[in-house]
Motif scaffolding. Structure first.
Motif, PDB file in Angstrom:
ATOM      1  N   LYS A 128     -10.119  -1.269  -6.321  1.00 38.66           N
ATOM      2  CA  LYS A 128     -10.678  -3.112  -6.061  1.00 38.66           C
ATOM      3  C   LYS A 128     -11.572  -2.686  -5.340  1.00 38.66           C
ATOM      4  O   LYS A 128     -11.994  -1.163  -4.337  1.00 38.66           O
ATOM      5  CB  LYS A 128      -9.203  -2.937  -5.141  1.00 38.66           C
ATOM      6  CG  LYS A 128      -9.287  -4.015  -3.992  1.00 38.66           C
ATOM      7  CD  LYS A 128      -8.459  -4.254  -3.219  1.00 38.66           C
ATOM      8  CE  LYS A 128      -8.184  -4.080  -2.858  1.00 38.66           C
ATOM      9  NZ  LYS A 128      -9.280  -4.243  -1.077  1.00 38.66           N
TER      10      LYS A 128
ATOM     11  N   ASP B  27      -8.693   1.828  -4.337  1.00 41.92           N
ATOM     12  CA  ASP B  27      -9.667   0.958  -3.138  1.00 41.92           C
ATOM     13  C   ASP B  27     -10.693   1.770  -3.288  1.00 41.92           C
ATOM     14  O   ASP B  27     -10.683   3.175  -3.533  1.00 41.92           O
ATOM     15  CB  ASP B  27      -9.650   1.223  -2.198  1.00 41.92           C
ATOM     16  CG  ASP B  27      -9.504  -0.218  -1.144  1.00 41.92           C
ATOM     17  OD1 ASP B  27      -9.868  -1.360  -2.216  1.00 41.92           O
ATOM     18  OD2 ASP B  27      -9.137  -0.435   0.083  1.00 41.92           O
TER      19      ASP B  27
ATOM     20  N   THR C 185       1.024  -1.042   0.259  1.00 43.51           N
ATOM     21  CA  THR C 185      -0.347   0.024  -0.170  1.00 43.51           C
ATOM     22  C   THR C 185       1.238   1.298   0.055  1.00 43.51           C
ATOM     23  O   THR C 185       1.888   0.997   0.295  1.00 43.51           O
ATOM     24  CB  THR C 185      -0.662  -0.096   1.450  1.00 43.51           C
ATOM     25  OG1 THR C 185       0.161  -0.263   2.292  1.00 43.51           O
ATOM     26  CG2 THR C 185      -2.052  -1.565   0.925  1.00 43.51           C
TER      27      THR C 185
ATOM     28  N   GLY D 280      -5.168   1.818  -0.712  1.00 45.61           N
ATOM     29  CA  GLY D 280      -6.435   1.401   0.466  1.00 45.61           C
ATOM     30  C   GLY D 280      -6.960   2.512   1.267  1.00 45.61           C
ATOM     31  O   GLY D 280      -6.446   3.275   1.702  1.00 45.61           O
ATOM     32  N   ASP D 281      -7.861   1.355   1.505  1.00 46.42           N
ATOM     33  CA  ASP D 281      -8.951   2.307   2.358  1.00 46.42           C
ATOM     34  C   ASP D 281      -8.623   2.346   3.655  1.00 46.42           C
ATOM     35  O   ASP D 281      -8.472   2.494   4.888  1.00 46.42           O
ATOM     36  CB  ASP D 281     -10.415   1.762   1.983  1.00 46.42           C
ATOM     37  CG  ASP D 281     -11.053   0.688   2.631  1.00 46.42           C
ATOM     38  OD1 ASP D 281     -10.166   0.000   2.670  1.00 46.42           O
ATOM     39  OD2 ASP D 281     -12.181   0.875   2.341  1.00 46.42           O
ATOM     40  N   SER D 282      -7.201   1.722   3.877  1.00 52.24           N
ATOM     41  CA  SER D 282      -6.845   1.345   5.968  1.00 52.24           C
ATOM     42  C   SER D 282      -6.575   2.475   5.235  1.00 52.24           C
ATOM     43  O   SER D 282      -5.589   3.014   6.719  1.00 52.24           O
ATOM     44  CB  SER D 282      -5.103   0.041   5.250  1.00 52.24           C
ATOM     45  OG  SER D 282      -4.742   0.807   4.007  1.00 52.24           O
TER      46      SER D 282
ATOM     47  N   HIS E 241     -11.837  -8.416  -3.794  1.00 57.74           N
ATOM     48  CA  HIS E 241     -11.040  -9.035  -2.338  1.00 57.74           C
ATOM     49  C   HIS E 241     -12.161 -10.007  -1.559  1.00 57.74           C
ATOM     50  O   HIS E 241     -13.699  -8.962  -1.518  1.00 57.74           O
ATOM     51  CB  HIS E 241     -11.175  -7.431  -1.381  1.00 57.74           C
ATOM     52  CG  HIS E 241     -10.601  -7.497  -0.749  1.00 57.74           C
ATOM     53  ND1 HIS E 241     -10.116  -6.044   0.146  1.00 57.74           N
ATOM     54  CD2 HIS E 241     -10.305  -8.176   0.263  1.00 57.74           C
ATOM     55  CE1 HIS E 241      -9.558  -5.934   1.118  1.00 57.74           C
ATOM     56  NE2 HIS E 241      -9.939  -7.723   1.456  1.00 57.74           N
TER      57      HIS E 241
HETATM   58  O1  KIV Z   1      -7.505  -1.331   2.543  1.00 55.21           O
HETATM   59  C1  KIV Z   1      -6.032  -1.812   2.234  1.00 55.21           C
HETATM   60  O2  KIV Z   1      -4.728  -1.742   2.629  1.00 55.21           O
HETATM   61  C2  KIV Z   1      -6.360  -3.477   1.564  1.00 55.21           C
HETATM   62  C3  KIV Z   1      -5.314  -3.918   1.987  1.00 55.21           C
HETATM   63  C4  KIV Z   1      -5.103  -4.141   3.244  1.00 55.21           C
HETATM   64  C5  KIV Z   1      -5.591  -5.037   0.708  1.00 55.21           C
HETATM   65  O3  KIV Z   1      -7.575  -3.594   1.682  1.00 55.21           O
END
Ligand code: KIV
Length: 263
Positions: free
Chosen positions: A114, A84, A23, A44-46, A136
């Motif tokens: 994603k 994401d 990421t 990522g939405d992380s 996912h």
């Molecule tokens: O949001 C994110 O970083 C993710 C990864 C953990 C795959 O979806």
């Protein structure tokens, strides 16, 4: 390394070559990862948890992902950029999903998007709009209130079978790749065998076609407990803390700046 694309990802699976993804959320970090030969970068939405300090990913908005995708896209030359789709940007209506995916590509510079779980209709429509889509499955953080927390998925035979079926449905709908998160290694191996598109694992064992990590986890940058599977590849968190202390002491003592460090 050649410019990575949906085609090079699929070709890597066919050759049995593993894909390494990370990421990233900003220009400088994205540039370092790209220059280090990473195959794909996911905004990522992380982002919500590791950059913006939210409790989970549910509060992340399209505007936030868009903002960070723009920054990351400016730092990349070779890696495939995946953005994401945040919670509620694809679940409500297929045409909204296509529009939102389109914004991530057109305004954000993403090369693919994603989305979580087997949302087959949005995936089919986004792929039809010529936007590559990554699926996912497994532990999907946008579903924590349904899943009851961050728990390994697919342990029961019926759930495992459902996951394999979902992976096939995603491939059939036009997904170019699937992230498998938080599932037993044997199930990840079975999914990987049952589809011809690459699987990218996170907490899903060694049998996927590639791996992805949230970089703050592998660099030990957060003091919160990190997932067990996230090996520390470099203790950047410790290095930063030491560097900040050194800088602070140096300013307080009047040692910095000296003549060599002036304009
Ligand atoms: O949001 C994110 O970083 C993710 C990864 C953990 C795959 O979806």
């Amino acid at each position: 390394m050649e410019k990575q694309s949906v085609q090079t990802f699929i070709a890597a699976k066919q050759r049995g070559e593993k894909l390494a993804l990370l990421t990233a959320y900003d220009y400088a970090t994205a540039k370092i990862f790209d220059e280090s030969g990473i195959d794909g970068i996911l905004v990522g939405d992380s982002l919500g948890m590791v950059v913006l300090g939210y409790e989970n990913t549910l509060r992340v908005t399209l505007a936030e992902v868009l903002h960070h995708t723009k920054a990351v896209s400016r730092g990349l030359k070779k890696a495939l950029l995946i953005a994401d789709m945040p919670f509620m940007s694809y679940q409500t209506a297929v045409c909204d999903a296509v529009k939102n995916a389109g914004r991530l590509v057109q305004e954000g510079g993403a090369e693919s998007v994603k989305l979580e779980r087997a949302y087959v209709e949005p995936i089919r429509a986004i792929a039809k709009a010529q936007i590559p889509v990554m699926g996912h499955l497994g532990l999907t953080p946008q579903s924590i209130h349904i899943l009851g927390g961050y728990k390994v998925q697919g342990k029961k035979p019926a759930e495992a079978q459902q996951l394999i079926d979902d992976a096939k449905r995603l491939e059939d709908a036009g997904a170019f790749s699937i992230v498998l998160e938080g599932i037993p290694a044997a199930l990840a191996a079975a999914v990987t065998e049952s589809v011809s598109i690459p699987t990218i694992g996170i907490g899903a064992g060694p049998n996927c076609d590639g791996q992805i990590l949230v970089y703050q986890d592998m660099f030990n940058m957060l003091s919160d407990p990190k997932p067990k599977f996230a090996k520390t590849f470099a203790d950047v968190g410790q290095l930063m803390r030491k560097g900040v202390q050194k800088y602070r002491e140096s300013v307080k003592s009047g040692e910095f700046p000296d003549d060599a460090h002036s304009y």
